[in-house]
Scaffold this active site. Sequence first.
Site, PDB file in Angstrom:
ATOM      1  NE  ARG A  73      32.165  62.092  35.162  1.00 42.86           N
ATOM      2  CZ  ARG A  73      32.341  61.334  34.085  1.00 42.86           C
ATOM      3  NH1 ARG A  73      31.426  61.311  33.133  1.00 42.86           N
ATOM      4  NH2 ARG A  73      33.407  60.579  33.966  1.00 42.86           N
ATOM      5  CG  HIS A  76      37.261  61.672  30.636  1.00 43.49           C
ATOM      6  ND1 HIS A  76      35.972  61.866  31.066  1.00 43.49           N
ATOM      7  CD2 HIS A  76      37.157  61.237  29.359  1.00 43.49           C
ATOM      8  CE1 HIS A  76      35.117  61.571  30.080  1.00 43.49           C
ATOM      9  NE2 HIS A  76      35.816  61.193  29.032  1.00 43.49           N
ATOM     10  CD  GLU A 121      32.877  55.670  28.517  1.00 39.73           C
ATOM     11  OE1 GLU A 121      33.567  55.421  27.509  1.00 39.73           O
ATOM     12  OE2 GLU A 121      31.747  56.169  28.454  1.00 39.73           O
ATOM     13  CG  ASN A 177      29.848  57.459  31.209  1.00 44.06           C
ATOM     14  OD1 ASN A 177      29.376  58.035  32.184  1.00 44.06           O
ATOM     15  ND2 ASN A 177      31.043  57.755  30.714  1.00 44.06           N
ATOM     16  CE1 TYR A 207      27.188  59.585  25.156  1.00 41.50           C
ATOM     17  CE2 TYR A 207      28.468  58.153  26.588  1.00 41.50           C
ATOM     18  CZ  TYR A 207      28.133  59.418  26.158  1.00 41.50           C
ATOM     19  OH  TYR A 207      28.728  60.513  26.726  1.00 41.50           O
ATOM     20  CD  GLU A 230      30.701  60.634  29.678  1.00 41.05           C
ATOM     21  OE1 GLU A 230      30.546  60.267  28.495  1.00 41.05           O
ATOM     22  OE2 GLU A 230      31.801  60.688  30.242  1.00 41.05           O
TER      23      GLU A 230
HETATM   24  C1  BGC Z   1      33.252  59.376  26.807  1.00 41.22           C
HETATM   25  C2  BGC Z   1      33.271  60.797  26.301  1.00 41.22           C
HETATM   26  C3  BGC Z   1      32.856  60.823  24.838  1.00 41.22           C
HETATM   27  C4  BGC Z   1      31.456  60.275  24.736  1.00 41.22           C
HETATM   28  C5  BGC Z   1      30.877  60.288  23.334  1.00 41.22           C
HETATM   29  C6  BGC Z   1      32.064  58.582  26.350  1.00 41.22           C
HETATM   30  O1  BGC Z   1      32.463  57.314  26.035  1.00 41.22           O
HETATM   31  O2  BGC Z   1      33.389  59.336  28.202  1.00 41.22           O
HETATM   32  O3  BGC Z   1      34.557  61.312  26.498  1.00 41.22           O
HETATM   33  O4  BGC Z   1      32.946  62.093  24.294  1.00 41.22           O
HETATM   34  O5  BGC Z   1      31.462  58.948  25.164  1.00 41.22           O
HETATM   35  O6  BGC Z   1      31.608  59.489  22.478  1.00 41.22           O
END
Ligand code: BGC
Length: 481
Positions: free
Chosen positions: A96, A140, A183, A311, A313, A384
Amino acid sequence: MTTPNNRRSASNDWQHRAAELGERLPSGFVVGTATAAFQIEGGAREGGRGESVWDWFTAQPGRIVDGSNASVAADHYHRYAEDIALARDLGSDAYRFSFAWPRLQPDGRGALNRNGVGFYDRLLDELLAAGIRPMATLFHWDTPLALRGGWLNRDTAQRFGDFAFLMGEAFGDRIDAWVTINEPATVTLNGYALGIHAPGEPQLWGALPSAHHQLLGHGLAVQALRAADVRGQIGITNVHSPVQPASDREMDAVVAGLFDVLHNRIFADPVLLGRYPVLDEPFDSVLRALAEVDPDDLVTIHQPLDFYGVNYYLPSRVAAGSGDASSPDGRAEALTRLPFHLEPFGEHPVTGFGWPIAPEYLSATLTELRDRYGDALPPVFITEGGASFADVVDEYGEVDDLARIDYLAGHIVAAVDAVSAGGVADGVDLRGYFVWSLLDNFEWAAGYTQRFGLVHVDFQTQKRTPKQSYRWLQRVLAARS
Ligand code: BGC
């Protein structure tokens, strides 16, 4: 102290776990890596590339923690062949990347820049020759600076739709999957609301039109890609974070609901359900800008999608009361004007950013998506996921990043288990996981202080060094049946 001997025993352990994980990946489950143009390409002044709002933002003192910028970044503009060879040798199925809008349309409008098209032609040729399926993101975060007002200006949505059509015509025969926007929540919240990302002028609630215009741009881009008859699948990528109140206090529950709406639902509901969420008192008036949009816009935004990109995290823990501008995350005076703040997850280990490592919240995200959107949720890709650590190349020329291996193994297993028969998100059609990121890169406001790559990049020499996590993922992928 690490010696060659105990190094070997640690690596034996992760090699073993790699084979186990490879064997349990469902057949056809796509494993890829992800990057973004502004974070890796560099070549900022080459081939007629225009300026983006991030070039302008990074040039202002005090914006980026280490005072850096991305005009060279990982020099991928020149080293793309070496980087795609790394993705190929990893054994990954898909890659990607994002198109740099200002490289392709330097002023954000008009004909495509031939040099820009040439760069992505070469990149795609390289990917296809390596047997890697391209997933391309159209936006992006690198809004062309020439589009005055950026996403606060409704016209930017139209310009983005036009851009999408030209991109579909130019590359539609070679791309497997298209992500319109990456995002929109982060662009709205970090960018337009808080000002810690470009364009850096905090608008708080005044940022809401930038959310609507990105979503409108998404809808127009889906229509444009379909009109250009692209052969690939089309979706959007939203960042999702499951939200919990910090305590049993009623006010914490109320602001957790508010944060969930601001971070997750404003962006997912209109795309998947064709409507914006509404809030109860005392926050019922804050979304007025969204409540008053033209209903036809919602029809445009609510396009049928082939997939939904997530995404993931970290989760969010929210408490009533304003934030503290001196907190690490809060270099923003605007945080002190919000009715809530985020609290740490003290019970979990954390990444370099201080983000909790707790894969069960990825499972919870998938459950929440199923429960909220039901049949309206298309097949899902995790577009992601990853973790930053302070990785260094040691005296043996290796990068010991076992913590990243734990993060990735934990999250991939959590996702696969969650959607399996009888799992907590049984019913979600999860198609794959993209690791953020192939390479260490320019981490937005954190500059080069956070490394997310499977491959270490020395930003002085541009030397690439595959980390242990790269070798581990290589073994996972090779062990698939
Ligand atoms: C984003 C990336 C970023 C990653 C880590 C995501 O929110 O799409 O561009 O590097 O988080 O912060």
